[in-house]
Design a protein around this motif. Structure first.
Motif, PDB file in Angstrom:
ATOM      1  N   UNK A  78       0.827  -1.172   0.013  1.00 38.54           N
ATOM      2  CA  UNK A  78       0.060  -0.115   0.184  1.00 38.54           C
ATOM      3  C   UNK A  78       0.862   1.284  -0.143  1.00 38.54           C
ATOM      4  N   UNK A  79       2.076   1.234   0.563  1.00 45.03           N
ATOM      5  CA  UNK A  79       3.008   2.431   0.765  1.00 45.03           C
ATOM      6  C   UNK A  79       3.851   2.452  -0.635  1.00 45.03           C
ATOM      7  N   UNK A  80       4.156   1.708  -1.398  1.00 44.61           N
ATOM      8  CA  UNK A  80       5.204   1.535  -2.398  1.00 44.61           C
ATOM      9  C   UNK A  80       4.861   2.707  -3.366  1.00 44.61           C
ATOM     10  N   UNK A  81       3.477   2.833  -3.688  1.00 44.14           N
ATOM     11  CA  UNK A  81       3.193   3.823  -4.773  1.00 44.14           C
ATOM     12  C   UNK A  81       3.481   5.135  -4.173  1.00 44.14           C
ATOM     13  N   UNK A  82       3.583   5.427  -3.054  1.00 45.70           N
ATOM     14  CA  UNK A  82       3.933   6.846  -2.544  1.00 45.70           C
ATOM     15  C   UNK A  82       5.153   7.381  -2.533  1.00 45.70           C
ATOM     16  N   UNK A  83       5.625   8.502  -2.409  1.00 50.53           N
ATOM     17  CA  UNK A  83       6.917   9.108  -2.524  1.00 50.53           C
ATOM     18  C   UNK A  83       7.343   9.370  -0.826  1.00 50.53           C
ATOM     19  N   UNK A  84       8.264   8.577  -0.433  1.00 51.10           N
ATOM     20  CA  UNK A  84       8.635   8.656   0.958  1.00 51.10           C
ATOM     21  C   UNK A  84       9.677   9.960   1.265  1.00 51.10           C
ATOM     22  N   UNK A  85       9.999  10.740   0.275  1.00 50.48           N
ATOM     23  CA  UNK A  85      10.866  11.602   0.596  1.00 50.48           C
ATOM     24  C   UNK A  85      10.345  13.204   0.178  1.00 50.48           C
ATOM     25  N   UNK A  86       9.299  13.300  -0.444  1.00 46.06           N
ATOM     26  CA  UNK A  86       8.648  14.355  -0.902  1.00 46.06           C
ATOM     27  C   UNK A  86       8.268  15.366   0.680  1.00 46.06           C
ATOM     28  N   UNK A  87       8.391  16.517   0.684  1.00 46.05           N
ATOM     29  CA  UNK A  87       8.128  17.362   2.185  1.00 46.05           C
ATOM     30  C   UNK A  87       6.878  18.044   1.765  1.00 46.05           C
ATOM     31  N   UNK A  88       6.145  18.050   2.756  1.00 45.91           N
ATOM     32  CA  UNK A  88       4.898  18.970   2.892  1.00 45.91           C
ATOM     33  C   UNK A  88       5.058  19.837   4.452  1.00 45.91           C
ATOM     34  N   UNK A  89       5.599  21.033   4.344  1.00 51.21           N
ATOM     35  CA  UNK A  89       5.582  21.461   5.754  1.00 51.21           C
ATOM     36  C   UNK A  89       4.322  22.088   6.074  1.00 51.21           C
ATOM     37  N   UNK A  90       3.295  22.001   5.520  1.00 53.31           N
ATOM     38  CA  UNK A  90       1.846  22.520   5.937  1.00 53.31           C
ATOM     39  C   UNK A  90       1.132  21.288   6.654  1.00 53.31           C
ATOM     40  N   UNK A  91       1.877  19.913   6.369  1.00 56.67           N
ATOM     41  CA  UNK A  91       1.216  18.918   7.051  1.00 56.67           C
ATOM     42  C   UNK A  91       2.142  18.162   7.984  1.00 56.67           C
ATOM     43  N   UNK A  92       2.776  18.992   8.685  1.00 53.75           N
ATOM     44  CA  UNK A  92       3.516  18.386   9.660  1.00 53.75           C
ATOM     45  C   UNK A  92       2.942  17.523  10.721  1.00 53.75           C
ATOM     46  N   UNK A  93       3.346  16.350  11.360  1.00 56.80           N
ATOM     47  CA  UNK A  93       2.638  15.803  12.157  1.00 56.80           C
ATOM     48  C   UNK A  93       1.114  15.597  12.347  1.00 56.80           C
ATOM     49  N   UNK A  94       0.591  15.440  11.105  1.00 58.67           N
ATOM     50  CA  UNK A  94      -0.637  15.217  10.872  1.00 58.67           C
ATOM     51  C   UNK A  94      -1.182  13.770  11.355  1.00 58.67           C
ATOM     52  N   UNK A  95      -2.452  13.695  11.986  1.00 61.12           N
ATOM     53  CA  UNK A  95      -2.890  12.482  12.566  1.00 61.12           C
ATOM     54  C   UNK A  95      -3.357  11.663  11.201  1.00 61.12           C
ATOM     55  N   UNK A  96      -3.347  10.212  11.318  1.00 58.82           N
ATOM     56  CA  UNK A  96      -3.985   9.461  10.530  1.00 58.82           C
ATOM     57  C   UNK A  96      -4.993   9.812   9.865  1.00 58.82           C
ATOM     58  N   UNK A  97      -5.115   9.722   8.393  1.00 55.03           N
ATOM     59  CA  UNK A  97      -6.388  10.128   7.435  1.00 55.03           C
ATOM     60  C   UNK A  97      -6.470   9.282   6.350  1.00 55.03           C
ATOM     61  N   UNK A  98      -7.368   9.402   5.518  1.00 55.95           N
ATOM     62  CA  UNK A  98      -7.325   8.698   4.392  1.00 55.95           C
ATOM     63  C   UNK A  98      -6.290   8.872   3.482  1.00 55.95           C
ATOM     64  N   UNK A  99      -5.935  10.541   3.479  1.00 52.46           N
ATOM     65  CA  UNK A  99      -4.816  10.584   2.417  1.00 52.46           C
ATOM     66  C   UNK A  99      -3.465  10.039   3.321  1.00 52.46           C
ATOM     67  N   UNK A 100      -3.287  10.076   4.367  1.00 51.13           N
ATOM     68  CA  UNK A 100      -2.170   9.545   5.126  1.00 51.13           C
ATOM     69  C   UNK A 100      -2.495   8.513   6.070  1.00 51.13           C
ATOM     70  N   UNK A 101      -2.631   7.123   5.853  1.00 54.10           N
ATOM     71  CA  UNK A 101      -3.010   6.389   6.637  1.00 54.10           C
ATOM     72  C   UNK A 101      -2.346   6.009   8.003  1.00 54.10           C
ATOM     73  N   UNK A 102      -1.060   6.330   8.101  1.00 53.13           N
ATOM     74  CA  UNK A 102      -0.305   6.184   9.142  1.00 53.13           C
ATOM     75  C   UNK A 102       0.157   7.732   9.631  1.00 53.13           C
ATOM     76  N   UNK A 103      -0.297   8.579   9.096  1.00 56.70           N
ATOM     77  CA  UNK A 103       0.018  10.194   9.462  1.00 56.70           C
ATOM     78  C   UNK A 103       1.149  10.652   8.748  1.00 56.70           C
ATOM     79  N   UNK A 104       1.667  11.772   9.333  1.00 55.67           N
ATOM     80  CA  UNK A 104       2.878  12.239   8.779  1.00 55.67           C
ATOM     81  C   UNK A 104       3.978  12.654   9.836  1.00 55.67           C
ATOM     82  N   UNK A 105       5.187  12.608   9.556  1.00 51.43           N
ATOM     83  CA  UNK A 105       6.222  12.948  10.467  1.00 51.43           C
ATOM     84  C   UNK A 105       6.593  14.518  10.632  1.00 51.43           C
ATOM     85  N   UNK A 106       7.505  14.762  11.414  1.00 50.44           N
ATOM     86  CA  UNK A 106       7.808  16.388  11.714  1.00 50.44           C
ATOM     87  C   UNK A 106       8.234  17.328  10.411  1.00 50.44           C
ATOM     88  N   UNK A 107       8.748  16.419   9.186  1.00 55.47           N
ATOM     89  CA  UNK A 107       8.801  17.297   8.134  1.00 55.47           C
ATOM     90  C   UNK A 107       7.544  17.082   7.097  1.00 55.47           C
TER      91      UNK A 107
END
Length: 625
Positions: A354-383
């Motif tokens: 499920x995660x292989x089609x996603x980009x593991x390096x792209x940054x989104x400073x407006x989505x820092x430390x977001x909770x799990x959602x449909x767009x980010x099932x595991x959430x996002x990290x500090x970057x």
């Protein structure tokens, strides 16, 4: 007293070659540490200056003064000779960084680590007892036939890294609940949480190994006879544990050394002034006197623990080993029908896919430390990076390398375990080397690169498997069926390939699977220290280490990578017992049994001659009357 003296005499046989081999290994290790600054191709004067004062300008005059003060221009042989000469007179030199004598600073750190090791052993013993309690209860009652293998909770404990367990204990029990102190080392209350963090994973591993041996012990004739005579189940269970403990003693000795000098992460999290943190700082600052003395102390501890383990094994089963009166605990048996490994494998593959089609390096400073959602099932990290993508892409490198290292460690451990006099001192010496120090030595020799962590972990990963192989092989050689097979004319090659390896390889392979999650974490941890892959690489160890400071604010950033790691541990532990789909039950063909064409024909018997398929049995006294 007689048993202890006999055990010591047995250990003394061939002791001179073993002692010489051990001395050569220790000398090579100490010399390798002494060459560490030159192997790493760095200026030791510059490293010492940065360790003393990071803000000081490294001008040529200052570096020259440090070289003259430490005698670096004399070269490694002169430095090593001065250190050894002082060591013979009870002087381990002075620290290159602090300028203080080494021994007065090392002794308190070693005492703290030994105290932490004692507390961790108590926790590990309690955890081992909890893991094996069900098998002991069923085996003592003779009900192991209905036992279904478990291990999911044990797998989670064995797979979770020590620093993650330590972080959870600090944040939950120490900070939020305030039940126990979280940082420092000032008394007995301060050692509870560190002992739990170190002892729980170790106890889970030892418990799985003991639980693997117990069914064979309960199937031996003495256990069956004891149950038939009405011996209390507690006594039967106690004797079964005593029968299995000798096979675990070498690994228990390795755990003792590892808990003393290898708990660097726990000492860092809890701010414990132990020998592990001391040697880590000395290795990073290239403080050779402290590093050499600390490593030598751990080597002596490993040799002492190994000797005590061998003496204890001789005391427990020495007469049976001498007389060849043991029974095998590891006869090959088909795996029980299990679906859990398949379910865990499908779930792990689904998460990674499920995660292989996603980009593991792209940054989104407006989505820092977001909770799990449909767009980010595991959430996002500090970057703002997608955690599911980083977990999935990190699995490809981390798991692939871990599987390769585990396979190499299994083959090496089995081969060297067949030569206990060669591998025994080598195992004890390598067990005293902290993984970080092994990584630094390998980096100095081979250079930094993506395969450096794999080489560093592979150098020490085979040692517990070799110790396990040697312990089991020693017991297998004393079994009655092997003595009978040898008496029938079987050669050494047949005994080795068809008997010994077939009995020893399955439990050692299960042991290797049990250590697979730990190897994956060790690889990533060395990469985090700059010895291999570096950020923004999505290695699992980097994920846990980078997100650990945000565990209270964004717990999903740590829980989801840890959950995938625990899933890997559950898969490894449950698959160690075999995996296959349950067979479908078939209805009987008829009430009279199988069809006539499937009944094996009975060979004709001549009159007056017994059948060749029957064994003559002497009549009992009752039948004679």
């Amino acid at each position: 007293m007689y048993g202890a003296a006999a055990a010591l005499r047995a250990l003394a046989r061939g002791g001179v070659p073993t002692l010489l081999w051990r001395t050569v290994l220790v000398a090579c290790l100490v010399c390798g540490i002494g060459l560490l600054p030159w192997l790493s191709r760095t200026d030791p004067a510059l490293t010492v200056l940065r360790a003393r004062s990071a803000d000081r300008d490294p001008d040529p005059e200052t570096l020259r003064a440090i070289r003259d003060q430490l005698g670096l221009d004399d070269g490694p042989p002169a430095l090593l000779g001065r250190w050894l000469g002082g060591l013979l007179h009870g002087d381990a030199g002075t620290s290159w960084v602090s300028g203080a004598p080494v021994l007065p600073g090392l002794a308190p750190a070693l005492g703290v680590s030994l105290l932490l090791m004692a507390g961790a052993l108590v926790v590990a013993a309690a955890t081992t007892a909890a893991v094996c309690a069900r098998t002991l209860r069923l085996g003592a009652r003779g009900e192991l036939a209905d036992r279904r293998p478990g291990g999911t909770a044990t797998a989670v404990l064995a797979a979770l890294p020590e620093f993650l367990v330590a972080s959870v204990l600090v944040s939950v029990i120490g900070v939020q609940l305030g039940w126990l102190p979280a940082l420092g080392w000032y008394g007995p209350r301060w050692m509870v949480l560190p002992s739990l963090a170190v002892g729980l994973p170790a106890g889970a591993v030892l418990g799985r190994m003991l639980d693997d041996l117990l069914p064979g012990a309960f199937a031996e004739p003495w256990a069956v006879a004891a149950a038939a005579r009405g011996v209390p189940p507690k006594s039967v269970a106690r004797q079964a544990v005593r029968r299995c403990v000798p096979g675990l003693l070498p690994n228990l000795a390795l755990f003792v050394v590892g808990l003393t000098g290898g708990s660097v992460a726990v000492e860092q999290v809890f701010d414990i002034p132990g020998v592990g943190r001391l040697t880590l700082r000395a290795a990073l600052s290239q403080d050779l006197p402290v590093l050499q003395t600390g490593t030598l102390a751990l080597v002596l501890l490993a040799a002492t623990a190994g000797a005590l383990a061998r003496v204890a094994a001789r005391l427990l089963i020495g007469p049976a080993l001498r007389d060849g009166a043991l029974r095998s605990l590891h006869r090959p048996r088909p795996p029980a029908p299990r679906t859990l490994p398949l379910l865990y494998a499908v779930l792990l593959i689904a998460v990674i896919g499920a995660g292989l089609p996603r980009d593991p390096i792209v940054l989104d400073t407006l989505a820092r430390l977001r909770a799990p959602s449909l767009d980010h099932p595991f959430g996002t990290d500090a970057l703002g990076r997608d955690l599911l993508a980083r977990v999935s892409h990190g699995a490809l490198t981390t798991l692939g390398t871990a599987l390769a290292v585990s396979a190499a460690a299994l083959v090496t451990g089995l081969l060297l375990g067949l030569l206990p006099r060669l591998s025994g001192p080598l195992v004890e010496t390598l067990s005293a080397v902290p993984p970080v120090l092994a990584g630094l030595i390998v980096t100095g020799v081979m250079g930094s690169g993506p395969w450096t962590p794999a080489l560093a972990v592979a150098v020490v990963a085979w040692s517990p498997l070799a110790a396990h192989t040697s312990a089991l092989l020693r017991q297998e050689r004393a079994t009655t069926h092997l003595t009978a097979t040898r008496a029938l004319g079987a050669g050494r090659r047949y005994l080795l390939v068809r008997e010994l390896l077939r009995a020893v390889a399955p439990p050692v392979a299960r042991h290797a699977l049990l250590r697979l999650p730990g190897i994956a974490l060790s690889l990533a941890a060395l990469g985090f220290l700059g010895l291999g892959a570096r950020p923004p690489s999505p290695d699992w160890g980097l994920l846990l280490a980078e997100n650990q400071p945000y565990a209270e604010r964004a717990p999903w950033a740590v829980l989801f990578p840890a959950a995938v790691l625990a899933l890997l541990g559950a898969l490894a532990v449950t698959a160690a017992g075999g995996a296959r789909l349950p067979r479908r039950r078939t209805r009987p063909v008829g009430p009279a049994g199988p069809p006539a064409d499937r009944v094996a024909p009975v060979p004709p018997r001549r009159p007056g001659r017994p059948s060749a398929d029957l064994t003559s049995v002497s009549p009992s006294p009752t039948e004679e009357q």
